[in-house]
Enzyme design. Structure first.
Site, mmCIF file in Angstrom:
data_model
loop_
_atom_site.group_PDB
_atom_site.id
_atom_site.type_symbol
_atom_site.label_atom_id
_atom_site.label_comp_id
_atom_site.label_asym_id
_atom_site.label_seq_id
_atom_site.Cartn_x
_atom_site.Cartn_y
_atom_site.Cartn_z
ATOM 1 N N CYS A 261 4.839 -3.520 -0.225
ATOM 2 C CA CYS A 261 4.777 -2.598 -1.373
ATOM 3 C C CYS A 261 4.482 -1.207 -0.837
ATOM 4 O O CYS A 261 3.438 -0.612 -1.118
ATOM 5 C CB CYS A 261 3.702 -3.033 -2.358
ATOM 6 S SG CYS A 261 3.848 -4.743 -2.918
ATOM 7 N N ALA A 262 5.401 -0.689 -0.052
ATOM 8 C CA ALA A 262 5.131 0.492 0.773
ATOM 9 C C ALA A 262 4.975 1.774 -0.027
ATOM 10 O O ALA A 262 4.258 2.686 0.385
ATOM 11 C CB ALA A 262 6.242 0.664 1.807
ATOM 12 N N LYS A 267 0.567 3.869 4.458
ATOM 13 C CA LYS A 267 0.067 2.789 5.314
ATOM 14 C C LYS A 267 1.142 2.323 6.293
ATOM 15 O O LYS A 267 0.830 1.853 7.390
ATOM 16 C CB LYS A 267 -0.453 1.641 4.450
ATOM 17 C CG LYS A 267 -1.637 2.057 3.576
ATOM 18 C CD LYS A 267 -2.107 0.932 2.683
ATOM 19 C CE LYS A 267 -3.157 1.447 1.715
ATOM 20 N NZ LYS A 267 -2.594 2.402 0.713
ATOM 21 N N ASP A 285 10.040 -1.788 -1.048
ATOM 22 C CA ASP A 285 9.469 -1.506 -2.363
ATOM 23 C C ASP A 285 10.537 -1.799 -3.405
ATOM 24 O O ASP A 285 11.743 -1.680 -3.121
ATOM 25 C CB ASP A 285 9.019 -0.046 -2.458
ATOM 26 C CG ASP A 285 7.948 0.154 -3.527
ATOM 27 O OD1 ASP A 285 6.764 0.261 -3.161
ATOM 28 O OD2 ASP A 285 8.293 0.200 -4.725
ATOM 29 N N CYS A 383 -6.308 -0.683 -4.541
ATOM 30 C CA CYS A 383 -7.207 0.457 -4.717
ATOM 31 C C CYS A 383 -7.929 0.276 -6.051
ATOM 32 O O CYS A 383 -7.920 1.145 -6.918
ATOM 33 C CB CYS A 383 -6.454 1.788 -4.659
ATOM 34 S SG CYS A 383 -5.103 1.953 -5.841
#
Length: 450
Positions: A261-262, A267, A285, A383
Protein backbone atom coordinates in the site's frame (compact mmCIF):
# COMPACT_ATOMS: atom_id res chain seq x y z
CA UNK A 1 7.95 44.23 13.89
CA UNK A 2 4.77 46.26 13.48
CA UNK A 3 2.18 45.11 11.03
CA UNK A 4 1.29 47.11 7.98
CA UNK A 5 -2.42 47.41 8.76
CA UNK A 6 -3.55 47.97 5.20
CA UNK A 7 -1.70 44.88 3.99
CA UNK A 8 -2.85 42.92 7.01
CA UNK A 9 -6.49 43.76 6.30
CA UNK A 10 -6.00 42.25 2.85
CA UNK A 11 -4.42 39.14 4.38
CA UNK A 12 -7.27 38.82 6.85
CA UNK A 13 -9.85 39.09 4.08
CA UNK A 14 -8.09 36.28 2.21
CA UNK A 15 -7.84 34.17 5.35
CA UNK A 16 -11.56 34.69 5.95
CA UNK A 17 -12.40 33.48 2.43
CA UNK A 18 -10.05 30.50 2.71
CA UNK A 19 -11.41 29.55 6.13
CA UNK A 20 -14.96 29.69 4.84
CA UNK A 21 -14.05 27.40 1.93
CA UNK A 22 -12.20 24.93 4.16
CA UNK A 23 -14.94 24.76 6.81
CA UNK A 24 -17.57 24.12 4.18
CA UNK A 25 -15.56 21.35 2.50
CA UNK A 26 -14.38 19.68 5.71
CA UNK A 27 -17.70 19.62 7.54
CA UNK A 28 -19.93 19.41 4.48
CA UNK A 29 -18.07 16.80 2.45
CA UNK A 30 -15.38 15.39 4.74
CA UNK A 31 -12.66 16.53 2.36
CA UNK A 32 -9.10 16.80 3.75
CA UNK A 33 -8.32 20.37 4.77
CA UNK A 34 -4.81 20.31 3.31
CA UNK A 35 -6.08 19.47 -0.17
CA UNK A 36 -8.88 22.03 0.01
CA UNK A 37 -6.55 24.77 1.17
CA UNK A 38 -3.93 23.89 -1.44
CA UNK A 39 -6.56 24.07 -4.16
CA UNK A 40 -7.80 27.43 -2.85
CA UNK A 41 -4.28 28.86 -2.86
CA UNK A 42 -3.70 27.62 -6.42
CA UNK A 43 -6.86 29.44 -7.49
CA UNK A 44 -5.78 32.61 -5.67
CA UNK A 45 -2.25 33.13 -6.93
CA UNK A 46 -2.39 36.80 -6.01
CA UNK A 47 -1.57 35.65 -2.48
CA UNK A 48 2.17 36.00 -1.90
CA UNK A 49 4.35 33.79 0.29
CA UNK A 50 3.65 35.77 3.47
CA UNK A 51 -0.07 35.79 2.71
CA UNK A 52 -0.03 32.04 2.22
CA UNK A 53 1.86 31.52 5.44
CA UNK A 54 -0.62 33.60 7.44
CA UNK A 55 -3.64 31.96 5.80
CA UNK A 56 -2.34 28.47 6.56
CA UNK A 57 -1.45 29.45 10.09
CA UNK A 58 -4.90 30.89 10.76
CA UNK A 59 -6.91 28.11 9.12
CA UNK A 60 -5.01 25.32 10.85
CA UNK A 61 -5.23 27.07 14.22
CA UNK A 62 -8.99 27.20 13.77
CA UNK A 63 -9.13 23.44 13.05
CA UNK A 64 -6.65 22.57 15.81
CA UNK A 65 -8.68 24.35 18.47
CA UNK A 66 -12.13 23.73 17.00
CA UNK A 67 -13.24 21.83 20.10
CA UNK A 68 -12.71 24.99 22.16
CA UNK A 69 -13.87 27.48 19.52
CA UNK A 70 -17.19 25.71 18.99
CA UNK A 71 -18.17 26.64 22.55
CA UNK A 72 -18.15 30.32 21.59
CA UNK A 73 -20.81 29.79 18.92
CA UNK A 74 -24.59 29.99 19.33
CA UNK A 75 -26.16 26.54 19.07
CA UNK A 76 -27.83 27.23 15.72
CA UNK A 77 -24.61 28.54 14.19
CA UNK A 78 -22.68 25.51 15.41
CA UNK A 79 -25.18 23.09 13.92
CA UNK A 80 -25.04 24.91 10.59
CA UNK A 81 -21.24 24.93 10.44
CA UNK A 82 -20.84 21.27 11.37
CA UNK A 83 -23.12 20.25 8.55
CA UNK A 84 -21.17 22.40 6.09
CA UNK A 85 -23.47 25.42 5.92
CA UNK A 86 -21.23 28.41 6.56
CA UNK A 87 -23.53 31.36 7.05
CA UNK A 88 -21.21 33.33 9.30
CA UNK A 89 -20.90 37.02 8.56
CA UNK A 90 -17.39 38.19 7.81
CA UNK A 91 -16.99 39.78 11.26
CA UNK A 92 -18.17 36.57 12.96
CA UNK A 93 -15.57 34.53 11.11
CA UNK A 94 -12.92 37.16 11.80
CA UNK A 95 -13.74 36.79 15.49
CA UNK A 96 -13.18 33.01 15.24
CA UNK A 97 -9.85 33.58 13.49
CA UNK A 98 -8.83 36.02 16.25
CA UNK A 99 -9.73 33.45 18.90
CA UNK A 100 -7.85 30.69 17.06
CA UNK A 101 -4.68 32.76 16.69
CA UNK A 102 -4.88 33.85 20.32
CA UNK A 103 -5.24 30.25 21.50
CA UNK A 104 -2.31 29.27 19.29
CA UNK A 105 -0.28 32.03 20.95
CA UNK A 106 2.36 32.22 18.24
CA UNK A 107 1.33 35.09 16.00
CA UNK A 108 0.13 37.49 18.68
CA UNK A 109 0.68 40.63 16.55
CA UNK A 110 -1.88 39.27 14.07
CA UNK A 111 -4.30 38.34 16.86
CA UNK A 112 -3.88 41.82 18.36
CA UNK A 113 -4.51 43.49 14.99
CA UNK A 114 -7.76 41.54 14.52
CA UNK A 115 -8.85 42.37 18.08
CA UNK A 116 -8.33 46.07 17.43
CA UNK A 117 -10.18 45.85 14.11
CA UNK A 118 -13.12 44.21 15.91
CA UNK A 119 -12.95 46.47 18.95
CA UNK A 120 -12.19 43.60 21.34
CA UNK A 121 -10.19 44.16 24.53
CA UNK A 122 -7.08 42.04 24.90
CA UNK A 123 -7.85 38.85 26.89
CA UNK A 124 -6.53 38.56 30.44
CA UNK A 125 -5.98 34.89 31.32
CA UNK A 126 -5.05 33.62 34.76
CA UNK A 127 -1.25 33.53 34.58
CA UNK A 128 -1.09 31.13 37.53
CA UNK A 129 -3.29 28.52 35.88
CA UNK A 130 -1.62 25.15 35.31
CA UNK A 131 -3.05 24.80 31.79
CA UNK A 132 -2.46 28.06 29.98
CA UNK A 133 -4.39 26.98 26.87
CA UNK A 134 -7.55 26.52 28.93
CA UNK A 135 -6.84 29.78 30.75
CA UNK A 136 -6.70 31.56 27.40
CA UNK A 137 -9.97 29.91 26.37
CA UNK A 138 -11.59 31.12 29.58
CA UNK A 139 -10.35 34.66 28.99
CA UNK A 140 -11.82 34.59 25.48
CA UNK A 141 -15.11 33.36 26.90
CA UNK A 142 -15.36 36.49 29.03
CA UNK A 143 -14.81 38.70 25.97
CA UNK A 144 -17.41 36.81 23.96
CA UNK A 145 -19.86 36.72 26.86
CA UNK A 146 -19.91 32.93 26.94
CA UNK A 147 -20.26 31.11 30.24
CA UNK A 148 -18.60 27.81 29.38
CA UNK A 149 -16.34 25.31 31.10
CA UNK A 150 -13.26 24.37 29.06
CA UNK A 151 -11.31 21.12 29.38
CA UNK A 152 -8.37 19.62 27.51
CA UNK A 153 -10.71 16.82 26.43
CA UNK A 154 -12.50 19.38 24.26
CA UNK A 155 -9.70 18.95 21.74
CA UNK A 156 -11.36 15.68 20.67
CA UNK A 157 -14.95 14.59 20.03
CA UNK A 158 -16.36 12.85 23.10
CA UNK A 159 -16.80 9.44 21.45
CA UNK A 160 -13.07 9.07 20.85
CA UNK A 161 -12.21 8.85 24.56
CA UNK A 162 -13.52 5.28 24.79
CA UNK A 163 -11.38 4.17 21.85
CA UNK A 164 -8.00 5.41 23.08
CA UNK A 165 -5.52 2.69 24.09
CA UNK A 166 -4.56 1.69 27.59
CA UNK A 167 -1.19 3.06 28.57
CA UNK A 168 -1.73 6.33 26.74
CA UNK A 169 -0.60 9.31 28.80
CA UNK A 170 -3.76 11.30 28.19
CA UNK A 171 -2.45 14.61 29.49
CA UNK A 172 0.69 14.52 27.35
CA UNK A 173 -1.25 13.29 24.34
CA UNK A 174 -3.79 16.12 24.55
CA UNK A 175 -1.01 18.64 25.07
CA UNK A 176 0.56 17.41 21.83
CA UNK A 177 -2.76 17.73 19.99
CA UNK A 178 -2.79 21.41 20.98
CA UNK A 179 0.68 22.02 19.53
CA UNK A 180 2.07 22.11 16.02
CA UNK A 181 4.26 19.12 15.18
CA UNK A 182 7.84 19.60 14.01
CA UNK A 183 8.97 18.76 10.49
CA UNK A 184 11.00 15.56 10.40
CA UNK A 185 13.31 14.70 7.53
CA UNK A 186 14.97 11.44 6.60
CA UNK A 187 18.43 11.99 5.18
CA UNK A 188 19.27 9.69 2.29
CA UNK A 189 22.92 10.44 1.78
CA UNK A 190 26.09 9.05 3.34
CA UNK A 191 27.33 12.60 3.91
CA UNK A 192 24.86 13.43 6.64
CA UNK A 193 27.10 15.97 8.37
CA UNK A 194 27.39 17.96 5.15
CA UNK A 195 23.62 17.88 4.68
CA UNK A 196 23.01 19.09 8.23
CA UNK A 197 25.46 21.94 7.60
CA UNK A 198 23.68 22.84 4.33
CA UNK A 199 20.27 22.86 6.03
CA UNK A 200 21.60 25.07 8.79
CA UNK A 201 23.19 27.42 6.27
CA UNK A 202 19.78 27.73 4.55
CA UNK A 203 18.38 29.22 7.75
CA UNK A 204 16.88 26.14 9.37
CA UNK A 205 17.33 25.06 12.96
CA UNK A 206 18.36 21.40 12.72
CA UNK A 207 18.18 18.80 15.50
CA UNK A 208 19.45 15.26 14.94
CA UNK A 209 17.71 12.37 16.65
CA UNK A 210 19.76 10.65 19.33
CA UNK A 211 19.03 7.10 18.15
CA UNK A 212 17.97 7.26 14.50
CA UNK A 213 21.01 8.45 12.58
CA UNK A 214 19.18 9.61 9.45
CA UNK A 215 16.39 11.48 11.25
CA UNK A 216 16.51 15.25 11.75
CA UNK A 217 13.87 17.71 12.95
CA UNK A 218 13.91 21.13 11.30
CA UNK A 219 12.24 24.41 12.17
CA UNK A 220 12.32 27.72 10.39
CA UNK A 221 10.47 29.57 7.67
CA UNK A 222 12.28 28.05 4.73
CA UNK A 223 10.64 26.35 1.76
CA UNK A 224 12.36 22.98 1.86
CA UNK A 225 11.34 22.11 -1.67
CA UNK A 226 13.36 24.96 -3.17
CA UNK A 227 16.64 23.75 -1.65
CA UNK A 228 19.29 22.15 -3.86
CA UNK A 229 19.57 19.33 -1.33
CA UNK A 230 15.93 18.44 -1.94
CA UNK A 231 16.21 18.74 -5.70
CA UNK A 232 19.19 16.38 -5.56
CA UNK A 233 17.26 13.81 -3.53
CA UNK A 234 19.42 14.12 -0.42
CA UNK A 235 16.45 14.12 1.96
CA UNK A 236 12.75 13.32 2.10
CA UNK A 237 10.08 14.69 4.40
CA UNK A 238 9.13 11.71 6.58
CA UNK A 239 7.88 11.83 10.14
CA UNK A 240 9.96 10.19 12.84
CA UNK A 241 7.24 7.66 13.69
CA UNK A 242 6.93 6.73 10.03
CA UNK A 243 10.67 6.11 9.88
CA UNK A 244 10.26 3.60 12.71
CA UNK A 245 8.19 1.39 10.42
CA UNK A 246 10.98 1.00 7.87
CA UNK A 247 13.46 0.33 10.67
CA UNK A 248 11.17 -2.37 12.11
CA UNK A 249 11.13 -3.99 8.65
CA UNK A 250 14.95 -3.90 8.58
CA UNK A 251 15.35 -5.16 4.99
CA UNK A 252 18.74 -6.53 3.99
CA UNK A 253 20.82 -5.65 0.97
CA UNK A 254 19.89 -7.63 -2.12
CA UNK A 255 16.46 -8.71 -0.86
CA UNK A 256 13.17 -8.42 -2.71
CA UNK A 257 10.46 -6.48 -0.86
CA UNK A 258 6.86 -5.55 -1.58
CA UNK A 259 5.34 -2.31 -0.30
CA UNK A 260 1.72 -3.30 -0.84
CA UNK A 261 0.00 0.00 0.00
CA UNK A 262 2.78 2.33 -1.07
CA UNK A 263 0.81 5.50 -1.77
CA UNK A 264 3.23 8.31 -2.50
CA UNK A 265 6.09 6.03 -1.50
CA UNK A 266 7.75 7.49 1.58
CA UNK A 267 8.36 4.06 3.10
CA UNK A 268 9.25 2.55 -0.29
CA UNK A 269 12.10 5.04 -0.54
CA UNK A 270 13.20 4.25 2.99
CA UNK A 271 13.23 0.50 2.31
CA UNK A 272 15.24 1.06 -0.87
CA UNK A 273 17.74 3.18 1.06
CA UNK A 274 18.05 0.66 3.90
CA UNK A 275 18.87 -1.97 1.26
CA UNK A 276 21.75 0.26 0.12
CA UNK A 277 20.07 0.72 -3.28
CA UNK A 278 20.43 -3.00 -4.05
CA UNK A 279 17.82 -5.71 -4.50
CA UNK A 280 14.30 -4.64 -5.44
CA UNK A 281 11.38 -2.88 -3.79
CA UNK A 282 8.11 -3.33 -5.67
CA UNK A 283 5.64 -0.60 -4.76
CA UNK A 284 1.96 -1.20 -5.42
CA UNK A 285 -1.29 0.62 -4.71
CA UNK A 286 -4.89 0.39 -5.84
CA UNK A 287 -4.66 4.11 -6.65
CA UNK A 288 -2.28 4.13 -9.60
CA UNK A 289 -2.06 7.94 -9.67
CA UNK A 290 -0.44 7.86 -6.23
CA UNK A 291 2.49 5.94 -7.68
CA UNK A 292 3.25 8.86 -10.01
CA UNK A 293 4.53 10.79 -6.99
CA UNK A 294 6.74 7.87 -6.03
CA UNK A 295 8.23 7.61 -9.50
CA UNK A 296 9.14 11.30 -9.39
CA UNK A 297 10.71 10.96 -5.95
CA UNK A 298 12.66 7.84 -6.92
CA UNK A 299 14.04 9.52 -10.05
CA UNK A 300 15.02 12.61 -8.09
CA UNK A 301 17.08 10.54 -5.66
CA UNK A 302 18.40 8.19 -8.34
CA UNK A 303 17.09 4.93 -6.83
CA UNK A 304 17.75 2.06 -9.26
CA UNK A 305 15.99 -0.60 -7.17
CA UNK A 306 12.36 0.63 -7.11
CA UNK A 307 9.63 -0.76 -9.33
CA UNK A 308 5.98 0.29 -9.37
CA UNK A 309 2.79 -1.44 -10.39
CA UNK A 310 -0.93 -1.16 -9.74
CA UNK A 311 -2.49 -3.76 -7.42
CA UNK A 312 -6.18 -4.60 -7.54
CA UNK A 313 -6.23 -5.71 -3.91
CA UNK A 314 -6.88 -9.36 -4.77
CA UNK A 315 -4.91 -12.07 -2.91
CA UNK A 316 -1.47 -13.00 -4.21
CA UNK A 317 -1.71 -16.56 -5.48
CA UNK A 318 -0.18 -18.96 -7.96
CA UNK A 319 2.98 -17.60 -9.59
CA UNK A 320 2.55 -14.28 -7.78
CA UNK A 321 2.72 -15.86 -4.32
CA UNK A 322 5.77 -16.46 -2.12
CA UNK A 323 8.08 -14.22 -4.17
CA UNK A 324 9.21 -11.67 -1.60
CA UNK A 325 11.65 -11.76 1.29
CA UNK A 326 9.48 -9.18 3.00
CA UNK A 327 6.10 -7.51 2.59
CA UNK A 328 5.05 -4.22 4.15
CA UNK A 329 1.33 -3.59 4.60
CA UNK A 330 0.93 0.02 5.68
CA UNK A 331 -2.82 -0.36 5.76
CA UNK A 332 -5.47 2.30 5.11
CA UNK A 333 -6.65 3.53 8.49
CA UNK A 334 -8.44 6.21 10.50
CA UNK A 335 -5.28 8.37 10.41
CA UNK A 336 -5.90 9.17 14.08
CA UNK A 337 -2.14 9.09 14.64
CA UNK A 338 -1.59 12.14 12.44
CA UNK A 339 -4.22 14.42 13.97
CA UNK A 340 -1.52 16.83 15.11
CA UNK A 341 -0.67 17.38 11.46
CA UNK A 342 -4.20 17.06 10.09
CA UNK A 343 -6.48 18.33 12.87
CA UNK A 344 -9.59 18.32 10.67
CA UNK A 345 -9.57 14.51 10.84
CA UNK A 346 -10.63 14.65 14.48
CA UNK A 347 -13.94 16.21 13.50
CA UNK A 348 -14.77 14.27 10.34
CA UNK A 349 -14.15 10.69 11.51
CA UNK A 350 -17.29 8.90 12.71
CA UNK A 351 -17.33 6.05 15.22
CA UNK A 352 -19.29 3.79 12.89
CA UNK A 353 -16.55 4.07 10.25
CA UNK A 354 -14.12 2.05 12.37
CA UNK A 355 -15.97 -1.17 11.60
CA UNK A 356 -15.48 -0.72 7.86
CA UNK A 357 -11.88 0.42 8.34
CA UNK A 358 -10.88 -2.66 10.34
CA UNK A 359 -12.62 -4.93 7.83
CA UNK A 360 -10.58 -3.43 4.98
CA UNK A 361 -7.38 -3.66 7.01
CA UNK A 362 -7.88 -7.36 7.67
CA UNK A 363 -8.73 -8.00 4.02
CA UNK A 364 -5.67 -6.14 2.73
CA UNK A 365 -3.33 -7.86 5.20
CA UNK A 366 -4.81 -11.26 4.33
CA UNK A 367 -4.51 -10.60 0.59
CA UNK A 368 -0.88 -9.43 0.76
CA UNK A 369 0.43 -12.06 3.19
CA UNK A 370 0.75 -14.92 0.64
CA UNK A 371 3.34 -12.83 -1.23
CA UNK A 372 5.85 -13.54 1.57
CA UNK A 373 8.32 -16.37 0.99
CA UNK A 374 8.56 -19.14 3.60
CA UNK A 375 10.92 -17.76 6.23
CA UNK A 376 10.19 -14.20 5.13
CA UNK A 377 8.96 -11.13 7.02
CA UNK A 378 5.50 -9.56 7.09
CA UNK A 379 5.07 -6.03 8.49
CA UNK A 380 1.68 -4.65 9.44
CA UNK A 381 1.51 -0.93 10.16
CA UNK A 382 -1.00 1.88 10.62
CA UNK A 383 -0.92 5.55 11.51
CA UNK A 384 -3.67 4.93 14.05
CA UNK A 385 -4.08 5.16 17.80
CA UNK A 386 -7.08 2.86 18.03
CA UNK A 387 -6.50 -0.67 19.40
CA UNK A 388 -9.16 -2.18 17.14
CA UNK A 389 -7.15 -1.12 14.08
CA UNK A 390 -3.85 -2.28 15.51
CA UNK A 391 -3.75 -5.18 17.95
CA UNK A 392 -7.31 -6.12 17.10
CA UNK A 393 -6.63 -6.68 13.40
CA UNK A 394 -3.28 -8.31 14.17
CA UNK A 395 -4.75 -10.82 16.65
CA UNK A 396 -7.48 -11.77 14.22
CA UNK A 397 -4.92 -12.29 11.43
CA UNK A 398 -2.58 -14.40 13.58
CA UNK A 399 -5.48 -16.57 14.73
CA UNK A 400 -6.41 -17.25 11.09
CA UNK A 401 -2.80 -17.71 9.92
CA UNK A 402 -0.78 -19.91 12.29
CA UNK A 403 2.09 -19.93 9.78
CA UNK A 404 2.92 -16.43 11.03
CA UNK A 405 4.34 -15.56 14.43
CA UNK A 406 5.43 -12.28 15.98
CA UNK A 407 9.16 -11.59 15.89
CA UNK A 408 10.95 -9.29 18.29
CA UNK A 409 12.69 -6.17 17.01
CA UNK A 410 14.33 -3.27 18.85
CA UNK A 411 12.36 -0.10 19.39
CA UNK A 412 14.10 2.33 17.01
CA UNK A 413 13.54 5.21 19.44
CA UNK A 414 15.03 3.51 22.51
CA UNK A 415 16.77 0.27 21.49
CA UNK A 416 14.58 -1.72 23.91
CA UNK A 417 12.96 -5.02 22.82
CA UNK A 418 9.37 -4.79 21.61
CA UNK A 419 8.20 -8.39 21.55
CA UNK A 420 7.11 -7.89 17.95
CA UNK A 421 4.75 -4.93 18.22
CA UNK A 422 5.31 -1.24 18.82
CA UNK A 423 2.89 1.63 19.40
CA UNK A 424 4.61 4.98 19.03
CA UNK A 425 2.81 7.88 20.70
CA UNK A 426 3.39 11.51 19.78
CA UNK A 427 5.20 12.26 23.04
CA UNK A 428 7.68 9.41 22.48
CA UNK A 429 9.58 11.59 20.03
CA UNK A 430 7.57 14.76 19.31
CA UNK A 431 6.15 13.04 16.26
CA UNK A 432 3.06 11.34 14.87
CA UNK A 433 1.56 8.20 16.43
CA UNK A 434 2.08 4.91 14.62
CA UNK A 435 1.66 1.15 15.14
CA UNK A 436 3.87 -1.54 13.65
CA UNK A 437 4.07 -5.32 14.02
CA UNK A 438 6.77 -7.63 12.66
CA UNK A 439 5.87 -11.23 11.80
CA UNK A 440 7.92 -14.15 10.48
CA UNK A 441 6.50 -16.79 8.18
CA UNK A 442 7.55 -20.30 9.10
CA UNK A 443 9.93 -22.09 6.79
CA UNK A 444 7.64 -24.98 5.85
CA UNK A 445 5.11 -23.99 3.19
CA UNK A 446 1.82 -25.15 4.72
CA UNK A 447 -0.56 -22.54 3.39
CA UNK A 448 -3.21 -24.58 1.58
CA UNK A 449 -4.12 -21.58 -0.55
CA UNK A 450 -0.77 -21.89 -2.30
Amino acid sequence: MELNLNKFRSQLKSANLAARTVLQAVFGSGKPADRVLSAWLRENRQCGSRDRQFIGEAVYAMLRYWGLLRKFLPAERLVEIERGEIRLARLELDALLFAALYLDYRNLPAADAIARELGFPWPKPDREARNQLLARAGALGKIFGVDAVFADGDLLPQWIATHLPEGLDRERFLADLAARPPMWLRMQTAETDHLVADLSAAGLSVSRHGKIADAVAVTGRVNLFTLDAFRNGLFEVQDLASQCIGLAAAPKSGERWLDACAGAGGKTLQLAALMNRTGTVVATDIRSYKLDDLRTRARRAGFPNIRTREWDGKPYQGKQAARFDGVLVDAPCSCSGVWRRNPDGRWTLKAEELTDITRVQFEVLTAAAPAVKPGGVLIYATCSLFPEENGGVLERFLAAHPEYTLEDFPNPLTGEPTGGTLQVFSYDGDCDSMFVARMRRQEALEDAAL
